[in-house]
Design a protein around this motif. Structure first.
Motif, short mmCIF file in Angstrom:
data_model
loop_
_atom_site.label_atom_id
_atom_site.label_comp_id
_atom_site.label_asym_id
_atom_site.label_seq_id
_atom_site.Cartn_x
_atom_site.Cartn_y
_atom_site.Cartn_z
N SER A 45 8.70 5.47 -5.41
CA SER A 45 9.95 5.14 -4.74
C SER A 45 9.62 4.46 -3.42
N GLU A 46 10.62 3.93 -2.77
CA GLU A 46 10.40 3.25 -1.50
C GLU A 46 9.88 4.21 -0.44
N ASP A 47 10.11 5.50 -0.60
CA ASP A 47 9.58 6.50 0.33
C ASP A 47 8.06 6.60 0.27
N ASP A 48 7.47 6.13 -0.82
CA ASP A 48 6.01 6.18 -0.98
C ASP A 48 5.30 5.03 -0.27
N TYR A 49 6.03 4.00 0.16
CA TYR A 49 5.40 2.84 0.78
C TYR A 49 4.91 3.16 2.18
N GLN A 50 3.78 2.55 2.56
CA GLN A 50 3.29 2.69 3.93
C GLN A 50 4.03 1.70 4.81
N VAL A 51 4.68 2.21 5.82
CA VAL A 51 5.42 1.36 6.75
C VAL A 51 4.62 1.26 8.04
N PHE A 52 4.50 0.04 8.56
CA PHE A 52 3.76 -0.18 9.79
C PHE A 52 4.60 0.28 10.97
N PRO A 105 -10.52 9.09 -0.80
CA PRO A 105 -9.82 8.86 -2.07
C PRO A 105 -9.51 7.39 -2.28
N GLN A 106 -9.22 7.05 -3.50
CA GLN A 106 -8.85 5.68 -3.81
C GLN A 106 -7.47 5.37 -3.25
N MET A 107 -7.11 4.09 -3.23
CA MET A 107 -5.82 3.67 -2.71
C MET A 107 -4.96 3.18 -3.86
N TYR A 108 -3.66 3.43 -3.75
CA TYR A 108 -2.70 2.98 -4.75
C TYR A 108 -1.85 1.87 -4.15
N VAL A 109 -1.62 0.81 -4.94
CA VAL A 109 -0.89 -0.36 -4.47
C VAL A 109 0.15 -0.75 -5.52
N LYS A 110 1.39 -0.95 -5.07
CA LYS A 110 2.46 -1.45 -5.95
C LYS A 110 2.44 -2.97 -5.89
N VAL A 111 2.23 -3.62 -7.02
CA VAL A 111 2.00 -5.07 -7.09
C VAL A 111 3.30 -5.84 -6.85
N ALA A 116 0.84 -1.19 0.00
CA ALA A 116 0.00 0.00 0.00
C ALA A 116 0.89 1.24 0.00
N LEU A 117 0.50 2.22 -0.80
CA LEU A 117 1.24 3.47 -0.86
C LEU A 117 0.61 4.49 0.06
N LYS A 118 1.40 5.45 0.48
CA LYS A 118 0.89 6.52 1.34
C LYS A 118 -0.21 7.26 0.60
N PRO A 119 -1.24 7.69 1.34
CA PRO A 119 -2.32 8.43 0.67
C PRO A 119 -1.79 9.68 0.01
N ARG A 120 -2.33 9.98 -1.14
CA ARG A 120 -1.93 11.19 -1.86
C ARG A 120 -2.96 12.27 -1.63
N GLN A 121 -2.52 13.52 -1.65
CA GLN A 121 -3.43 14.64 -1.46
C GLN A 121 -4.41 14.70 -2.63
N LEU A 122 -5.66 14.87 -2.30
CA LEU A 122 -6.69 14.98 -3.31
C LEU A 122 -6.97 16.45 -3.55
N SER A 123 -6.78 16.91 -4.76
CA SER A 123 -7.05 18.31 -5.06
C SER A 123 -8.39 18.40 -5.77
N LEU A 124 -9.30 19.14 -5.17
CA LEU A 124 -10.63 19.30 -5.74
C LEU A 124 -10.72 20.63 -6.48
N PRO A 125 -11.43 20.65 -7.60
CA PRO A 125 -11.62 21.92 -8.29
C PRO A 125 -12.52 22.82 -7.45
N GLU A 126 -12.39 24.12 -7.65
CA GLU A 126 -13.21 25.04 -6.89
C GLU A 126 -14.67 24.87 -7.27
N SER A 127 -15.52 24.82 -6.27
CA SER A 127 -16.95 24.69 -6.52
C SER A 127 -17.71 25.35 -5.39
N LYS A 128 -19.01 25.40 -5.53
CA LYS A 128 -19.87 26.00 -4.50
C LYS A 128 -20.24 24.98 -3.43
N ILE A 129 -19.93 23.71 -3.64
CA ILE A 129 -20.27 22.66 -2.68
C ILE A 129 -19.13 22.55 -1.68
N VAL A 130 -19.48 22.54 -0.41
CA VAL A 130 -18.48 22.41 0.65
C VAL A 130 -18.61 21.02 1.26
#
Length: 122
Positions: free
Chosen positions: A96-103, A39-45, A17-31
């Motif tokens: 990179s290995e820095d992106d991996y989630q370490v327990f 967000p979805q999760m990214y996994v290195k197989v 499992a990779l560390k969560p990435r920041q989700l950037s949302l477009p500007e909108s009127k919905i808060v």
């Protein structure tokens, strides 16, 4: 990276499992509250089962954060997914290995202790 020895079987895919990435949302009127955004999760197989098609070791796949089973292998947070739980493969992405989630186990905090019903806590 450390040499993780695990082999997926049948229609399973095992990855780090990779560390969560920041989700950037477009500007909108919905808060939306920040905890409402899942967000979805990214996994290195690491390994694919014999019935898995179009995914190979080293691929970066996208899945639901609650999908599959969580496992800890040599201090890495890993996901064990079925083929159907994977949304797709990201192409052209480097990790990179820095992106991996370490327990890293944490000592239980006082405020998170379990209290039985009808018990007086001082």
């Amino acid at each position: 990276m450390t040499d993780l020895r695990i082999k997926a079987v049948d229609d399973k895919v095992i990855g780090i499992a990779l560390k969560p990435r920041q989700l950037s949302l477009p500007e909108s009127k919905i808060v939306l509250p920040t905890d409402a955004i899942k967000p979805q999760m990214y996994v290195k197989v690491l390994s694919v089962g014999e019935r898995v098609e179009n995914i190979k070791e080293g691929d970066l796949v996208v899945c639901h954060p609650n999908g599959g089973q969580l496992a800890i292998l040599e201090n890495y947070m890993c996901k064990i997914l079925t083929y159907g739980e994977i949304y797709g493969v990201l192409e052209g992405e480097e990790v990179s290995e820095d992106d991996y989630q370490v327990f890293s186990p944490k000592a239980p905090e006082e405020k998170n202790r379990i209290v039985r019903p009808n018990t007086i806590v001082s």
